[in-house]
Design a protein around this motif. Sequence first.
Motif, PDB file in Angstrom:
ATOM      1  N   ARG A 206      71.741  -6.816  43.536  1.00  0.00           N
ATOM      2  CA  ARG A 206      71.885  -6.192  42.214  1.00  0.00           C
ATOM      3  C   ARG A 206      70.736  -5.224  41.954  1.00  0.00           C
ATOM      4  O   ARG A 206      70.950  -4.080  41.540  1.00  0.00           O
ATOM      5  CB  ARG A 206      71.920  -7.273  41.117  1.00  0.00           C
TER       6      ARG A 206
ATOM      7  N   ARG B 128      70.866  -1.997  43.905  1.00  0.00           N
ATOM      8  CA  ARG B 128      71.848  -1.056  43.351  1.00  0.00           C
ATOM      9  C   ARG B 128      71.399  -0.527  41.993  1.00  0.00           C
ATOM     10  O   ARG B 128      72.132   0.195  41.331  1.00  0.00           O
ATOM     11  CB  ARG B 128      73.198  -1.740  43.206  1.00  0.00           C
ATOM     12  N   ARG B 129      70.225  -0.943  41.564  1.00  0.00           N
ATOM     13  CA  ARG B 129      69.660  -0.544  40.275  1.00  0.00           C
ATOM     14  C   ARG B 129      70.600  -0.890  39.120  1.00  0.00           C
ATOM     15  O   ARG B 129      70.777  -0.118  38.184  1.00  0.00           O
ATOM     16  CB  ARG B 129      69.297   0.934  40.276  1.00  0.00           C
TER      17      ARG B 129
ATOM     18  N   LEU C 289      79.194  -6.713  43.805  1.00  0.00           N
ATOM     19  CA  LEU C 289      78.117  -6.171  44.630  1.00  0.00           C
ATOM     20  C   LEU C 289      78.585  -5.811  46.040  1.00  0.00           C
ATOM     21  O   LEU C 289      77.775  -5.537  46.928  1.00  0.00           O
ATOM     22  CB  LEU C 289      76.974  -7.194  44.705  1.00  0.00           C
ATOM     23  N   ASP C 290      79.909  -5.784  46.245  1.00  0.00           N
ATOM     24  CA  ASP C 290      80.506  -5.474  47.558  1.00  0.00           C
ATOM     25  C   ASP C 290      80.009  -6.419  48.644  1.00  0.00           C
ATOM     26  O   ASP C 290      79.687  -6.000  49.754  1.00  0.00           O
ATOM     27  CB  ASP C 290      80.246  -4.014  47.962  1.00  0.00           C
TER      28      ASP C 290
ATOM     29  N   LEU D 243      72.468  -1.498  51.693  1.00  0.00           N
ATOM     30  CA  LEU D 243      72.012  -2.016  50.403  1.00  0.00           C
ATOM     31  C   LEU D 243      70.950  -1.121  49.791  1.00  0.00           C
ATOM     32  O   LEU D 243      70.833  -1.044  48.575  1.00  0.00           O
ATOM     33  CB  LEU D 243      71.454  -3.435  50.562  1.00  0.00           C
TER      34      LEU D 243
END
Length: 100
Positions: free
Chosen positions: A13, A16-17, A56-57, A98
């Motif tokens: 998380r 991914r900011r 989050l894939d 990521l």
Amino acid sequence: MQHDLISSLADARKARRMTQADLAAQAGLSRMAVQRTETGDVDPRFSTLAEMARVLDMDLIAVPSALRPALQAFIQSGGRFLAQPPGADAPPSVVDSLGR
């Protein structure tokens, strides 16, 4: 083991900011549910972790304990086998993806 899983989700998380509120909104959870899961204040349901991972894939998989060290080494190497040169026909690095 669950602590590793929750830490991985929180790290993904942050990479991914995304805020906890962003993740919660996309996963159909409350921000408090995400916060309490990440801090370990609750023992989350599998469905909560699965939804967080989906956003989050990521996938949640069960790995035999005996294979965990080898799988972790493979992932940390960027999906390359030991001594495999960069640029060889290897899958894209999970770690690199990521960081994007």
